[in-house]
Write a protein that holds these residues in place. Structure first.
Motif, short mmCIF file in Angstrom:
data_model
loop_
_atom_site.label_atom_id
_atom_site.label_comp_id
_atom_site.label_asym_id
_atom_site.label_seq_id
_atom_site.Cartn_x
_atom_site.Cartn_y
_atom_site.Cartn_z
N ARG A 128 0.85 -1.21 0.00
CA ARG A 128 0.00 0.00 0.00
C ARG A 128 0.88 1.25 0.00
NH1 ARG A 128 -4.09 0.60 -2.04
NH2 ARG A 128 -5.49 -0.71 -0.83
N ARG B 106 1.43 4.24 -3.18
CA ARG B 106 1.34 5.71 -3.09
C ARG B 106 2.51 6.34 -3.84
NH1 ARG B 106 -1.71 5.88 1.93
NH2 ARG B 106 -3.67 5.07 1.12
N ALA C 61 2.05 5.95 -7.57
CA ALA C 61 1.02 6.82 -8.13
C ALA C 61 1.59 8.17 -8.52
CB ALA C 61 -0.12 7.00 -7.13
N PRO D 157 -3.89 4.55 -11.38
CA PRO D 157 -3.70 3.13 -11.08
C PRO D 157 -4.80 2.63 -10.15
CG PRO D 157 -1.70 4.42 -10.62
CD PRO D 157 -2.80 5.40 -10.84
N LEU D 158 -4.99 1.31 -10.14
CA LEU D 158 -5.94 0.74 -9.18
C LEU D 158 -5.39 0.78 -7.77
CD1 LEU D 158 -7.25 -2.32 -11.23
CD2 LEU D 158 -8.56 -0.31 -10.53
N GLY D 159 -4.06 0.62 -7.65
CA GLY D 159 -3.44 0.65 -6.31
C GLY D 159 -2.54 -0.55 -6.10
N ASP E 176 -6.33 -4.03 -3.76
CA ASP E 176 -7.50 -3.49 -4.46
C ASP E 176 -8.14 -4.48 -5.41
OD1 ASP E 176 -7.55 -0.61 -3.55
OD2 ASP E 176 -5.48 -0.78 -4.20
N VAL E 177 -7.34 -5.32 -6.04
CA VAL E 177 -7.85 -6.27 -7.02
C VAL E 177 -7.02 -7.55 -6.97
CG1 VAL E 177 -8.47 -6.64 -9.44
CG2 VAL E 177 -8.28 -4.33 -8.58
N ILE F 52 -10.54 -9.77 -11.02
CA ILE F 52 -10.62 -9.69 -12.48
C ILE F 52 -10.26 -11.07 -13.00
CG2 ILE F 52 -9.69 -8.68 -14.59
CD1 ILE F 52 -9.18 -6.11 -13.10
N HIS G 83 -16.26 -3.62 -15.07
CA HIS G 83 -14.88 -3.15 -15.25
C HIS G 83 -14.33 -3.61 -16.61
CE1 HIS G 83 -11.42 -1.09 -13.79
NE2 HIS G 83 -10.65 -2.11 -14.06
N SER H 45 -8.09 2.74 -13.13
CA SER H 45 -9.42 3.24 -12.82
C SER H 45 -9.47 4.70 -13.31
CB SER H 45 -9.63 3.17 -11.30
OG SER H 45 -10.87 3.72 -10.93
#
Lengths: 428, 428
Positions: free
Chosen positions: B25, B29, B32, B126-128, B210-211, B233, B403, B415
């Motif tokens: 996580r 950041r 990103a 980005p999704l994360g 996140d995914v 996904i 999605h 996203s």
């Protein structure tokens, strides 16, 4: 539609919901090929049916209201349950507005030729069957049904059991309108049982239901997200932030902070937290403190905030997470943009955040690095709304990152499939 | 990265995965806000590190291969596990190709002014953090990491335990490259434990992940989809159909059917079922039967099919659902387009379907009404592929509707958030 008695065994509810799901799936196939005109005509026909059925709607609603009063529903719930003449008018107007929106379905985009000679692009299509779970607000029945119908989706609506009579009266109007428009009656179905097990069934039928949209309180939405075997498009509540940067224009900062907090207290795009750069705190905090105090807003501040606003109470850690939905705001003085971004990404519900600044670089960094569904510069958080964004309609606001994010309009109720045109092309 | 012994208690795995998630996580950041150049430089640096580490990669892989042979892995699994020099070359080439692709991140689109005066649009982000769960194919480690890094996402990779030595050797290359590019080492993490409980933890940490993208067999994907508390996904396997319409051009129909079935047997976009309009069955079936027979393809047909192809065996109901991944095809003679659409929407896995026809109206109806992620006219189903569609890369094919749908490229790993520019605007 059969009525299931309250003693119905679990299997009966399951069998009933399976039959509802199966019918919805079949109807969704018909809707996928229904013309724009057929779907719009159906929307206008529902509006007409509602207009002609004011008596029976009022009568059904009186039954729900009386039962609600008997069972001790509180005033706020009774208010939401009531179907006043002006609410019926609003439903009719809403239907006509949705009918007038452009049709999202069938849009073909990005068609381009590939080196192989095939032509590839995307076609916008309905999701299929959408299950909507909501509380005892009969007007949501019409609103949700209209957005799903417009976007070519079959709908299964499960409203709060306190509104069942009202919803069934609305269902009669919808059925009559669908029949007169040549659409399958199962294009919109209202779950006709108060048995709570119906919700459990609805969210675990991935063969018949493509998406669940829960509307209501956080508890309901969290429970459904946890138990659902079907994808959920969530709109959670919001802990939105206004960040007043060192280079903020004070006039804009005052207007935006005040509007974001006080324009409406109960909405999810209302600001609940205010972050202020230490460099501007002395100039800004006393002024906004005075305006908020005059409006009756309670301030819960960090230690530094309370130096400038001695009336403020002390904020606890929990305040930074809080969605008050009330005339309360948490205020924190911070060291600059890095701390603002860090604070927001930690405590926010990722709904909407706004920076007030005249500084180009910091505005750009805030837009890029704040991980929320709407990020704003020099604008009130209250603008985070499907109508304000020009979506024409809104089924809710998604704080998820997949599929629809932010205000969800008709497009959020659709998918895109790839389409390929060839002329006998084979892969070499 | 710490090594967890196989006797590690459940809590240890949980604590380890939590620390992996927390680090991911934080790294997400940083990613990103990392520039396009930083992310591309890191991809090229990984390629260089892999090129310089052929010895140690081969050595680590030999350990996995030996252990695999000892534990009796079958030939197909051993083949996938092996890191040959040409596979290392392919990984290096792949990294350079991904680095050369356009950056999906930061794209701003649809900015328009609203009547209120605010300007609203979308920014691609980005999704994360993406969790990838896959089987014992070390080259997938590099492929998945490169697509996630390119799209600004932190990745947690959980490969099959049989490939752990190989994956850790690859991880060393990636770590060195990330460090030399100034990116957080946790931007790409490889789960360093063979404990299967790690997967259970990875798919139930929505705060950190996140995914989830599962890659592998249907069983793995179904299990993960069922248990995950994080959006998945999915790319499932395909039961793809070719439909030869009454107005098909016979030459195209033969070429497309033959190519869709025989170009490769083991891929998810291979045709497994052939539907033939009764009006063209007599002209078409004997010809395609002969070509398929010559290629060694077994035909399982309906009664009508067997009238034209007496050698064909009888298809059972289960055959219409089957993904053979083998030289077998199910063939059904049908009454026309309605039955074709109905059959496909009932039995298909919603991956890819193709109609062969010269008829405008039926082509259009097939495109609109067939509910699959790719729908084609006069083209081989084998074209359903991220590279053939021009996505530049592919992490898989999604048969879900939310999605990403169809081949999933870099855009599927992103996203969009709404951005709003104001100038002190407040809501009236």
């Amino acid at each position: 539609m059969t009525t299931v008695s309250s003693e119905a065994a679990q299997q009966d509810v399951q069998a009933y919901m399976q039959s509802v799901g199966k019918a919805a799936r079949a109807a969704s196939r018909q809707l996928a090929r229904a013309s724009t005109k057929m779907r719009n005509d159906a929307l206008l026909a529902i509006a007409e049916q509602l207009g002609n059925s004011r008596e029976s709607l009022a009568e059904a609603n009186r039954l729900d209201m009386a039962a609600g009063r008997d069972s001790g529903l509180d005033a706020a719930l009774l208010d939401r349950l009531e179907l006043t003449p002006s609410r019926i008018d609003a439903m009719i107007t809403g239907l006509r507005e949705v009918a007038a929106l452009p049709d999202p379905i069938g849009e073909i985009s990005d068609m381009s030729y590939r080196p192989s000679g095939i032509q590839v692009g995307k076609m916008r299509v309905p999701l299929g069957v959408i299950g909507i779970i909501y509380e005892s607000r009969p007007n949501v029945t019409v609103e949700a049904a209209s957005l799903c119908l417009k976007s070519g989706n079959a709908t299964i609506l499960r409203g709060g059991s306190e509104a069942l009579h009202s919803n069934l009266a609305i269902a009669e109007c919808i059925s009559a309108a669908l029949a007169s428009s040549g659409l399958d009656a199962a294009a919109v179905q209202i779950v006709n049982t108060a048995d709570r097990a119906a919700v459990g069934e609805l969210i675990t039928m991935p063969d018949y239901v493509d998406v669940i949209v829960p509307r209501g309180g956080k508890g309901l939405i969290e429970r459904i997200s946890r138990d659902s075997k079907v994808p959920v498009i969530k709109h959670l509540d919001g802990n939105c932030h206004v960040y007043v940067d060192a280079d903020a224009d004070l006039t804009k900062a005052l207007a935006i902070t005040f509007n974001s907090k006080t324009h409406r207290y109960g909405t999810c795009n209302t600001a609940e937290s205010l972050l202020v750069d230490a460099a501007i705190a002395e100039a800004f905090l006393p002024q906004i403190g005075e305006r908020l105090k005059a409006a009756g807003v309670e301030i819960r501040g960090c230690d530094q905030t309370r130096r400038y606003l001695p009336d403020a109470s002390a904020a606890a850690e929990a305040d930074w997470f809080e969605e008050y939905l009330a005339p309360i705001i948490a205020v924190k003085v911070i060291s600059g943009l890095d701390e603002a971004i860090e604070h927001i990404n930690t405590y926010s519900s990722h709904h909407t955040e706004s920076i007030v600044t005249e500084n180009y670089t910091r505005a750009r960094r805030f837009l890029t690095e704040v991980d929320s569904s709407s990020v704003m510069v020099n604008a009130s958080t209250r603008f985070a709304d499907g109508f304000e964004y020009g979506l024409g309609a809104e089924i809710g606001i998604s704080t998820d990152k997949l599929h629809a994010r932010g205000p969800v309009g008709l497009q959020g109720l659709t998918s895109q499939k790839y389409i390929v045109f060839g002329d006998g092309h084979i892969r070499g």
